[in-house]
Enzyme design. Structure first.
Site, PDB file in Angstrom:
ATOM      1  N   ASP A 167       0.842  -1.192   0.000  1.00 58.01           N
ATOM      2  CA  ASP A 167       0.000   0.000   0.000  1.00 58.01           C
ATOM      3  C   ASP A 167       0.883   1.250   0.000  1.00 58.01           C
ATOM      4  O   ASP A 167       1.513   1.574   0.999  1.00 58.01           O
ATOM      5  CB  ASP A 167      -0.887  -0.054   1.254  1.00 58.01           C
ATOM      6  N   ASN A 179      -0.148   4.437  -0.431  1.00 57.14           N
ATOM      7  CA  ASN A 179      -0.711   5.703   0.066  1.00 57.14           C
ATOM      8  C   ASN A 179      -1.476   5.527   1.377  1.00 57.14           C
ATOM      9  O   ASN A 179      -2.275   6.377   1.763  1.00 57.14           O
ATOM     10  CB  ASN A 179      -1.621   6.349  -0.995  1.00 57.14           C
ATOM     11  N   ASP A 206      -4.025   3.702   2.491  1.00 60.14           N
ATOM     12  CA  ASP A 206      -5.485   3.654   2.627  1.00 60.14           C
ATOM     13  C   ASP A 206      -5.951   2.215   2.861  1.00 60.14           C
ATOM     14  O   ASP A 206      -7.133   1.918   2.806  1.00 60.14           O
ATOM     15  CB  ASP A 206      -6.173   4.256   1.389  1.00 60.14           C
ATOM     16  N   ASP A 263      -1.496  -0.875  -4.205  1.00 59.82           N
ATOM     17  CA  ASP A 263      -1.722   0.012  -5.356  1.00 59.82           C
ATOM     18  C   ASP A 263      -0.478   0.114  -6.247  1.00 59.82           C
ATOM     19  O   ASP A 263       0.564  -0.496  -5.955  1.00 59.82           O
ATOM     20  CB  ASP A 263      -2.148   1.407  -4.864  1.00 59.82           C
ATOM     21  N   ASP A 266      -3.008  -7.733 -17.117  1.00 56.44           N
ATOM     22  CA  ASP A 266      -4.124  -8.662 -17.293  1.00 56.44           C
ATOM     23  C   ASP A 266      -5.091  -8.064 -18.308  1.00 56.44           C
ATOM     24  O   ASP A 266      -5.444  -6.884 -18.209  1.00 56.44           O
ATOM     25  CB  ASP A 266      -4.852  -8.806 -15.951  1.00 56.44           C
ATOM     26  N   ASP A 312      -7.100 -13.169 -19.406  1.00 55.89           N
ATOM     27  CA  ASP A 312      -7.960 -13.789 -18.413  1.00 55.89           C
ATOM     28  C   ASP A 312      -9.046 -14.647 -19.060  1.00 55.89           C
ATOM     29  O   ASP A 312      -9.653 -14.246 -20.048  1.00 55.89           O
ATOM     30  CB  ASP A 312      -8.625 -12.658 -17.603  1.00 55.89           C
ATOM     31  N   GLU A 362      -4.874 -17.791 -20.178  1.00 50.19           N
ATOM     32  CA  GLU A 362      -5.326 -18.630 -19.074  1.00 50.19           C
ATOM     33  C   GLU A 362      -6.301 -19.641 -19.658  1.00 50.19           C
ATOM     34  O   GLU A 362      -7.439 -19.309 -19.943  1.00 50.19           O
ATOM     35  CB  GLU A 362      -6.023 -17.767 -18.010  1.00 50.19           C
ATOM     36  N   HIS A 394      -3.383 -16.458  -7.772  1.00 48.02           N
ATOM     37  CA  HIS A 394      -4.301 -15.789  -6.855  1.00 48.02           C
ATOM     38  C   HIS A 394      -5.655 -16.491  -6.755  1.00 48.02           C
ATOM     39  O   HIS A 394      -6.540 -16.015  -6.053  1.00 48.02           O
ATOM     40  CB  HIS A 394      -4.507 -14.341  -7.336  1.00 48.02           C
ATOM     41  N   ASP A 395      -5.828 -17.568  -7.466  1.00 47.59           N
ATOM     42  CA  ASP A 395      -7.095 -18.302  -7.422  1.00 47.59           C
ATOM     43  C   ASP A 395      -6.996 -19.590  -6.609  1.00 47.59           C
ATOM     44  O   ASP A 395      -7.914 -20.414  -6.625  1.00 47.59           O
ATOM     45  CB  ASP A 395      -7.549 -18.656  -8.849  1.00 47.59           C
TER      46      ASP A 395
HETATM   47  C1  NOJ Z   1      -9.683 -15.899 -13.776  1.00 50.39           C
HETATM   48  C2  NOJ Z   1      -9.042 -15.028 -12.755  1.00 50.39           C
HETATM   49  O1  NOJ Z   1      -7.773 -15.540 -12.452  1.00 50.39           O
HETATM   50  C3  NOJ Z   1      -9.979 -15.000 -11.563  1.00 50.39           C
HETATM   51  O2  NOJ Z   1      -9.396 -14.396 -10.446  1.00 50.39           O
HETATM   52  C4  NOJ Z   1     -11.252 -14.321 -11.967  1.00 50.39           C
HETATM   53  O3  NOJ Z   1     -12.183 -14.395 -10.921  1.00 50.39           O
HETATM   54  C5  NOJ Z   1     -11.854 -14.973 -13.199  1.00 50.39           C
HETATM   55  N1  NOJ Z   1     -10.897 -15.280 -14.208  1.00 50.39           N
HETATM   56  C6  NOJ Z   1     -12.890 -14.086 -13.804  1.00 50.39           C
HETATM   57  O4  NOJ Z   1     -12.283 -12.966 -14.388  1.00 50.39           O
END
Ligand code: NOJ
Length: 563
Positions: free
Chosen positions: A21, A23, A25, A29, A98, A203, A259, A334-335
């Site tokens: 972060d 700034n 908040d 960012d 992305d 994505d 992806e 991140h998923d």
């Molecule tokens: C794949 C992304 O990695 C995920 O985080 C997202 O929720 C879905 N696509 C929808 O955009």
């Protein structure tokens, strides 16, 4: 094999909201990333992929874009992205962003128009279908499920039609059959290339084409059928990618990474990335993400790695794409949950398992991507109730499962604690200080054990996980082993071994051998018919190859030329 800069790059994925972060908040960012570029440089990577920072209502943390041409005020300004690109380039770090092409936010001006009336000029930017009726009750146009739970259709009373949304209901799917949509996307992607980005992680690219709207006949026990093949990797998708390649990608010196998880068999991976097909440069597949008992386990402590499956999956992709297309290699993003919690043992073998996992993966061929935090062995945080979660998918499914299907909430929380995407979205652990040094303000999300695991305590320690990652990156970037690691042929050994994943890489006259004990118990290696020249890397102190590999032990060896 043709040499390319993106085959030799080492990537680092940044989940902007959780990274740093700038700034104060409470939200990560772009200025935060700029501040940490030196850190990224120190790690040694030379490419960053930044998750979406576009204007967005943040239903799905930015994957729900409401304006492709501006930066969310949570994350900064267009000026910040320009500065970031400039500073990163000065440090020889490339910047990949992305590109979200399957859907927009429902607050995107196109959708706001589209939903107004059936004859609105933007109606066909999205996928609308009439309701069906069963016993005079209105039902969805098909019985297909959404990835985030429930149906993939959402009803709009105003125009008495459903729109398609394979993710959240605030993320309507774009209609790629409409040439105007393609023109808009071409214009937008070109705009970002002109801005100076070095590539795109595209994505949900598998889902741009949809099948005819016919009910799924699979999954009889489920109300909405998760037959993802209805909108994954369909033939028409290749036409769309060829258009994007011709009109945008091929005009710039950029990298494109699709992806294509879900059900992307290796042959699809080849089709997407064969240079003569002119579609994408490489793909992220998901096959190795859940090679454990994750779908059956009731709590994180019950997780156990399915070694056989994991080895098969790695081998299938390494062999299947070699010499044809190109692959991105990564453990988790991140998923998914955090790597050491998923496949290692953060409690008993934190350092050993983190180093072993890095060794097992990053000597394969393909462009590597570290997920932020992995380089210090960040583990899953502790969730106590549904209030600790932020992920739209976890929360939507909680409500559906608990309210509609009467699942015990405690059971849901126990499973989500080790499987939810929020694990990976926990805040980056910079220091043993307030909020892990992420922000001085109350942060937007949960954080893991930053007292134990943080950047500051590892960065100068030569035995830390961080330093081990640096070594691996140096070996790939600048060492006598560079070519063999990047371009060498891959062959699996010990295919039937119940614990060890082993492979040989070979290029011109050099051969390296990688051995990784994937489990927390010792195991016999057996006699290997190779003579070791050098131990390049190991996570235990070793002068020679042992008979018994210790828990989560891993080594990389250079072999003598003769067998
Ligand atoms: C794949 C992304 O990695 C995920 O985080 C997202 O929720 C879905 N696509 C929808 O955009």
């Amino acid at each position: 094999m043709k040499k390319e800069w993106w085959k030799e790059a080492f990537g680092y994925q940044i989940y902007i909201r959780s990274f740093f972060d700038g700034n104060d908040d409470g939200i990560g960012d772009l200025p935060g990333i700029i501040e940490k570029l030196e850190y990224i440089k120190k790690l040694g990577v030379d490419l960053i992929w930044i998750c979406p920072f576009y204007e967005s209502p943040m239903d799905d943390n930015g994957y729900d874009v409401s304006d492709f041409y501006s930066v969310s005020k949570d994350y900064g300004t267009i000026g910040d992205i320009r500065t970031l690109i400039q500073r990163a380039h000065r440090l020889n770090i490339r910047v990949v962003i992305d590109l979200v092409l399957n859907h927009t936010s429902d607050e995107h001006p196109w959708f706001k128009e589209s939903r107004k009336s059936r004859d609105n000029p933007y109606r066909d930017y999205y996928i609308w279908q009439k309701p069906r009726y069963k016993d005079n009750v209105r039902i969805e146009p098909t019985n297909w499920a959404s990835f985030f739970g429930g149906s993939c259709w959402e009803y709009e009373a105003l125009t008495d039609e459903y729109y398609m949304k394979i993710f959240s209901k605030k993320m309507p799917d774009l209609n790629w059959k409409n040439p105007k949509v393609i023109d808009e996307i071409v214009k937008m992607a070109t705009w970002w290339c002109e801005m100076g980005v070095d590539g795109f992680r595209i994505d949900a690219v598998s889902h741009l084409a949809k099948a005819d709207f016919v009910d799924s006949t699979q999954y009889p026990d489920q109300e909405f059928k998760p037959e993802w093949g209805k909108f994954s990797n369909l033939p028409k998708l290749h036409d769309y990618l060829k258009i994007l390649n011709e009109r945008v990608f091929s005009k710039y010196d950029i990298v494109t990474i699709g992806e294509v998880g879900g059900n992307a068999p290796v042959k699809d991976g080849v089709n997407f990335t064969l240079p003569e097909n002119q579609e994408l440069d490489m793909v992220f597949n998901f096959d190795h993400n859940w090679c454990n008992n994750g779908w059956g386990a009731k709590s994180g402590s019950q997780l156990s790695t399915d070694v056989k499956r994991l080895k098969e999956v790695f081998n299938k992709w390494q062999k299947g794409l070699f010499g044809q297309g190109w692959n991105a290699i990564y453990w988790l993003n991140h998923d998914q949950p955090r790597l050491v919690s998923q496949y290692g043992d953060p409690e008993h073998y934190h350092v050993e398992s983190a180093k072993m996992l890095a060794t097992a993966l990053y000597f394969m061929w393909g462009t590597p991507f570290i997920y932020n935090g992995e380089e210090i062995g960040m583990s899953n945080p502790e969730f106590k109730s549904i209030e600790d979660f932020r992920d739209v998918s976890t929360i939507t499914q909680f409500h559906i499962n608990v309210e509609r299907y009467h699942q015990d909430p405690a059971e849901y929380i126990a499973a989500a604690s080790f499987s939810s995407r929020d694990n990976a979205r926990s805040l980056m652990q910079w220091r043993d200080a307030e909020n892990g040094g992420f922000s001085k303000a109350k942060p937007w999300n949960i954080i893991g054990d930053f007292h134990k695991i943080n950047v500051e305590s590892q960065i100068h320690d030569p035995d830390s996980i961080f330093s081990f990652y640096r070594k691996i990156i140096q070996l790939r970037k600048d060492s006598p082993y560079k070519d063999v690691i990047i371009y060498g042929k891959y062959d699996q050994i010990l295919a039937d071994h119940p614990q060890i994943y082993g492979y040989i890489r070979e290029y011109e006259n050099k051969r390296i051998l990688v051995l990784a004990n994937l489990l927390a118990k010792p195991t016999a290696l057996g006699n290997l018919p190779y003579r070791t020249k050098t131990i390049i890397l190991s996570n235990y102190i070793r002068k020679q190859v042992p008979d018994i590999m210790k828990p989560f032990e891993a080594m990389v060896l250079e072999l003598e030329e003769d067998k």
